[in-house]
Write an enzyme that holds these catalytic residues in place. Structure first.
Site, PDB file in Angstrom:
ATOM      1  N   GLU A  35       0.825  -1.187   0.025  1.00  9.29           N
ATOM      2  CA  GLU A  35       0.147  -0.072  -0.168  1.00  9.29           C
ATOM      3  C   GLU A  35       0.704   1.291   0.057  1.00  9.29           C
ATOM      4  O   GLU A  35       1.672   1.324   0.670  1.00  9.29           O
ATOM      5  CB  GLU A  35      -0.781  -0.079   1.316  1.00  9.29           C
ATOM      6  CG  GLU A  35      -2.277   0.511   0.721  1.00  9.29           C
ATOM      7  CD  GLU A  35      -3.096  -0.416   0.039  1.00  9.29           C
ATOM      8  OE1 GLU A  35      -3.051   0.044  -1.228  1.00  9.29           O
ATOM      9  OE2 GLU A  35      -3.614  -1.384   0.558  1.00  9.29           O
ATOM     10  N   HIS A  36       0.417   2.246  -0.947  1.00  6.61           N
ATOM     11  CA  HIS A  36       1.263   3.463  -1.048  1.00  6.61           C
ATOM     12  C   HIS A  36       2.889   3.048  -1.500  1.00  6.61           C
ATOM     13  O   HIS A  36       3.628   3.816  -1.299  1.00  6.61           O
ATOM     14  CB  HIS A  36       1.197   4.495   0.285  1.00  6.61           C
ATOM     15  CG  HIS A  36      -0.160   4.845   0.452  1.00  6.61           C
ATOM     16  ND1 HIS A  36      -0.509   5.986  -0.116  1.00  6.61           N
ATOM     17  CD2 HIS A  36      -1.213   4.174   1.372  1.00  6.61           C
ATOM     18  CE1 HIS A  36      -1.976   6.481   0.395  1.00  6.61           C
ATOM     19  NE2 HIS A  36      -2.202   5.352   1.002  1.00  6.61           N
ATOM     20  N   GLY A 122     -16.250   4.998  -3.699  1.00  7.93           N
ATOM     21  CA  GLY A 122     -15.552   5.947  -2.508  1.00  7.93           C
ATOM     22  C   GLY A 122     -15.154   4.985  -1.399  1.00  7.93           C
ATOM     23  O   GLY A 122     -14.659   5.260  -0.318  1.00  7.93           O
ATOM     24  N   LEU A 125     -12.255   0.545  -3.239  1.00 12.26           N
ATOM     25  CA  LEU A 125     -12.284  -0.849  -4.157  1.00 12.26           C
ATOM     26  C   LEU A 125     -12.126  -0.188  -5.775  1.00 12.26           C
ATOM     27  O   LEU A 125     -12.218  -1.116  -6.514  1.00 12.26           O
ATOM     28  CB  LEU A 125     -13.486  -1.467  -4.047  1.00 12.26           C
ATOM     29  CG  LEU A 125     -13.982  -2.014  -2.680  1.00 12.26           C
ATOM     30  CD1 LEU A 125     -15.171  -2.761  -2.340  1.00 12.26           C
ATOM     31  CD2 LEU A 125     -12.516  -2.833  -2.104  1.00 12.26           C
ATOM     32  N   SER A 127     -13.665   1.893  -7.795  1.00  8.17           N
ATOM     33  CA  SER A 127     -14.662   2.025  -8.843  1.00  8.17           C
ATOM     34  C   SER A 127     -14.348   3.073  -9.931  1.00  8.17           C
ATOM     35  O   SER A 127     -14.663   2.968 -11.131  1.00  8.17           O
ATOM     36  CB  SER A 127     -16.023   2.605  -7.847  1.00  8.17           C
ATOM     37  OG  SER A 127     -15.840   3.927  -7.497  1.00  8.17           O
ATOM     38  N   GLU A 160      -7.147   9.859 -14.954  1.00  8.58           N
ATOM     39  CA  GLU A 160      -7.343  10.161 -13.463  1.00  8.58           C
ATOM     40  C   GLU A 160      -6.361  11.328 -13.133  1.00  8.58           C
ATOM     41  O   GLU A 160      -6.972  12.232 -12.315  1.00  8.58           O
ATOM     42  CB  GLU A 160      -6.909   8.897 -12.631  1.00  8.58           C
ATOM     43  CG  GLU A 160      -7.131   9.083 -11.289  1.00  8.58           C
ATOM     44  CD  GLU A 160      -8.668   8.586 -10.970  1.00  8.58           C
ATOM     45  OE1 GLU A 160      -9.250   8.040 -11.623  1.00  8.58           O
ATOM     46  OE2 GLU A 160      -9.109   9.489  -9.852  1.00  8.58           O
ATOM     47  N   ASP A 172      -4.400   0.449  -9.785  1.00  8.76           N
ATOM     48  CA  ASP A 172      -5.921   0.313  -9.556  1.00  8.76           C
ATOM     49  C   ASP A 172      -6.119   0.004 -11.329  1.00  8.76           C
ATOM     50  O   ASP A 172      -6.999  -1.056 -11.445  1.00  8.76           O
ATOM     51  CB  ASP A 172      -6.734   1.618  -9.072  1.00  8.76           C
ATOM     52  CG  ASP A 172      -6.162   1.747  -7.782  1.00  8.76           C
ATOM     53  OD1 ASP A 172      -5.662   1.007  -6.929  1.00  8.76           O
ATOM     54  OD2 ASP A 172      -6.643   2.833  -7.327  1.00  8.76           O
TER      55      ASP A 172
HETATM   56  C1  GLA Z   1      -5.190   4.558  -4.194  1.00  6.14           C
HETATM   57  C2  GLA Z   1      -4.435   4.896  -5.569  1.00  6.14           C
HETATM   58  C3  GLA Z   1      -3.303   3.849  -5.905  1.00  6.14           C
HETATM   59  C4  GLA Z   1      -2.459   3.495  -4.716  1.00  6.14           C
HETATM   60  C5  GLA Z   1      -3.345   3.280  -3.397  1.00  6.14           C
HETATM   61  C6  GLA Z   1      -2.401   2.967  -2.169  1.00  6.14           C
HETATM   62  O1  GLA Z   1      -6.125   3.483  -4.459  1.00  6.14           O
HETATM   63  O2  GLA Z   1      -5.120   5.241  -6.655  1.00  6.14           O
HETATM   64  O3  GLA Z   1      -3.012   4.297  -7.109  1.00  6.14           O
HETATM   65  O4  GLA Z   1      -1.625   4.571  -4.578  1.00  6.14           O
HETATM   66  O5  GLA Z   1      -4.082   4.290  -3.597  1.00  6.14           O
HETATM   67  O6  GLA Z   1      -1.891   1.826  -2.313  1.00  6.14           O
END
Ligand code: GLA
Length: 379
Positions: A35-36, A122, A125, A127, A160, A172
Site C-alpha cells: 500500500e502506497h 468511495g 475498491l 470504482s 485520472e 488500480d
Molecule cells: C489509491 C491509488 C493507488 C494507490 C493506493 C494506495 O488506490 O489510486 O494508485 O496509490 O491508493 O496504495
C-alpha cells in the site's frame, strides 16, 4: 450475487431499445498488500474482484458519446470533436478516458450505451479506475482499436491524473485491466511486470467495508506522495524503491521525523509485499497473514493513513479464529479492510466480524467474501 451480462442487456433494451453490440466489464480491486508503494516504483499484490463496472453499447455515426447511468438514473452526452472538463460527475471519467486516448493518437468513434456497476463508490475498491478501464474497453470496441491492457491502464491513469486531477499511481487501473481469475498479481510498478500469484487452496479473501468514507482528493494522498518524492530526491534516486532500510537509518539525522517514518513504511512495505507473494507460492497462509498484520501497523503508525474505524475493523477481524491476517486496503482514511481467512469458516467470519464491528461503532458494515476475477473483457 454480482451483476451479470443479462442485467446489462435488459437495461440497455429498456432504456435504448434493441440490443447492445458489445458488453464490456471492468472489475474493481482489493489490494492484499503493498500500500502506497505504487507511486514509489514499488511492488503491489492486488486482485481483481467479482464486482465490476459494465457498459452495454452500440456504435453511433455522429461522433457523439451518449451514456445512460443506471445507478444515477441520468443521461449525459458529449461530442468527441469538442468537449470540456466540467470537473464533477461520472461522465468526466469517460471524457477523461476519451481525452487520454485521443492524446495518444487514437481516432475514436462515437457510441451510445448504458452504464451499470456494483463496485461500491468511495470505498477504496477502485470504482473510478474500473470506470476508466470500462470506458477504454468500450472505446476500443467501438473504434476497432487493438486492446493492449497495460497500455490502456497507463491511459486510464493519465485520465485520472490529468483530467480528474487525482495523482494516483498505476495499481488500480493495471489490475482492472490485467487481472487473472483465481489469482492475485505481484506487480512491479516500475517495469509493470505482472506475476500471477495463485491463491493457496482453502483460503478466502473477505472485504470489510467500514461504512466510513473519505474522498481521495480531499485526503492527504497528494501530500504523502510529495513527501515520498522529496525524500527520494534527497537520496539522489528516482524513487524510494531505490533506497534500503539501512541507507534510510544511516541518514536519519538529515531527514525530518515525519518523512523518515513515511519512507520507512514504503521501504518495509516493499519487502513485505515480495515476502507475501513468496508465502502464497508456498501455501504459507500464516506468514501471509502476519505480513498483512504488519502492513496495517506500518500504515497506521508510520504512514498515518488509517482511521479509528479501520483500526476497529481490523481488530474485530483478527479476533476470529479463522482469520490469518487483516489490514486496511486502498488509500486509507476510511473505506475497506481486507482479511485472508480459512475458506471453510468464511461465512461465519463475515457474520461475526460484522456483528462485532457494529457493536463497537454503531455502524452497519458491508462484508463480501470475494472471488479473484478476470480483468477488463468483452463479455
Ligand atoms: C489509491 C491509488 C493507488 C494507490 C493506493 C494506495 O488506490 O489510486 O494508485 O496509490 O491508493 O496504495
Amino acid at each position: 450475487m454480482p451483476l451479470q451480462k443479462h442485467h446489462v442487456v435488459e437495461r440497455f433494451t429498456r432504456q435504448l431499445g434493441g440490443e447492445p453490440v458489445w458488453v464490456v466489464r471492468a472489475p474493481g480491486r482489493v489490494n492484499l498488500i503493498g500500500e502506497h508503494t505504487d507511486y514509489n516504483d514499488g511492488f503491489v499484490l492486488p486482485l481483481a474482484i467479482d464486482r465490476a463496472i459494465w457498459i452495454g453499447l452500440r456504435p453511433r455515426e455522429d461522433g457523439r458519446v451518449r451514456v445512460y447511468s443506471a445507478d444515477y438514473d441520468q443521461q449525459a452526452e458529449f461530442s468527441l470533436e469538442e468537449f470540456v472538463n466540467q470537473r464533477a460527475g461520472w461522465l468526466e471519467y469517460i471524457k477523461g478516458t476519451a481525452w487520454s486516448l485521443q492524446q495518444a493518437g487514437y481516432q475514436l468513434c462515437g457510441w451510445e450505451g448504458v452504464l451499470l456497476g456494483d463496485v461500491p463508490q468511495g470505498a477504496g475498491l477502485s470504482s473510478s479506475a474500473a470506470l476508466e478501464i470500462a470506458a477504454a474497453r468500450a472505446f476500443a470496441a467501438a473504434s476497432n482499436l487493438p486492446w493492449d491492457p497495460k497500455a490502456m491502464a497507463l491511459l486510464g491513469q493519465q485520465a485520472e491524473n490529468r483530467w480528474v486531477g487525482v495523482q494516483c499511481g498505476i495499481m488500480d487501473q493495471l489490475i482492472s485491466a490485467c487481472g487473472i481469475a483465481g489469482h492475485a498479481l505481484l506487480i512491479d510498478c516500475r517495469t509493470l511486470e505482472c506475476r500471477p500469484a495463485p491463491f493457496p487452496s482453502g483460503c478466502a479473501v473477505v472485504v470489510l467495508d467500514t461504512a466510513t468514507r473519505r474522498g481521495l482528493v480531499d485526503s492527504q494522498y497528494n501530500q504523502r506522495r510529495a513527501q515520498c518524492e522529496a525524500t527520494a530526491k534527497l537520496f539522489g534516486v528516482g524513487a524510494l524503491r531505490d533506497v534500503s532500510l539501512e541507507q534510510l537509518e544511516r541518514a536519519s539525522e538529515k531527514i525530518d521525523q515525519s518523512s523518515f517514518r513515511r519512507a520507512r513504511h514504503v521501504i518495509s512495505e516493499n519487502q513485505r509485499t515480495l515476502a507475501a507473494a513468496e508465502a502464497m507460492s508456498r501455501n504459507d497462509l500464516r506468514t501471509l497473514g502476519r505480513l498483512m498484520d504488519e502492513s496495517h501497523a506500518s500504515l497506521r503508525d508510520d504512514f498515518e493513513v488509517s482511521s479509528d474505524a479501520l483500526n476497529t475493523m481490523v481488530r474485530c477481524a483478527r479476533k476470529h479464529p479463522a482469520c490469518y491476517g487483516a489490514r486496511m486496503t486502498g488509500a486509507g482514511f476510511g473505506g475497506c479492510a481486507v482479511a485472508v481467512v480459512n475458506a471453510e469458516a468464511a461465512e461465519d467470519f463475515a457474520t461475526a466480524t460484522a456483528a462485532a464491528y457494529k457493536n463497537e461503532t454503531g455502524l452497519e458494515p458491508a462484508v463480501y467474501v470475494c472471488q479473484a476475477s478476470q480483468g477488463a473483457e468483452l463479455v
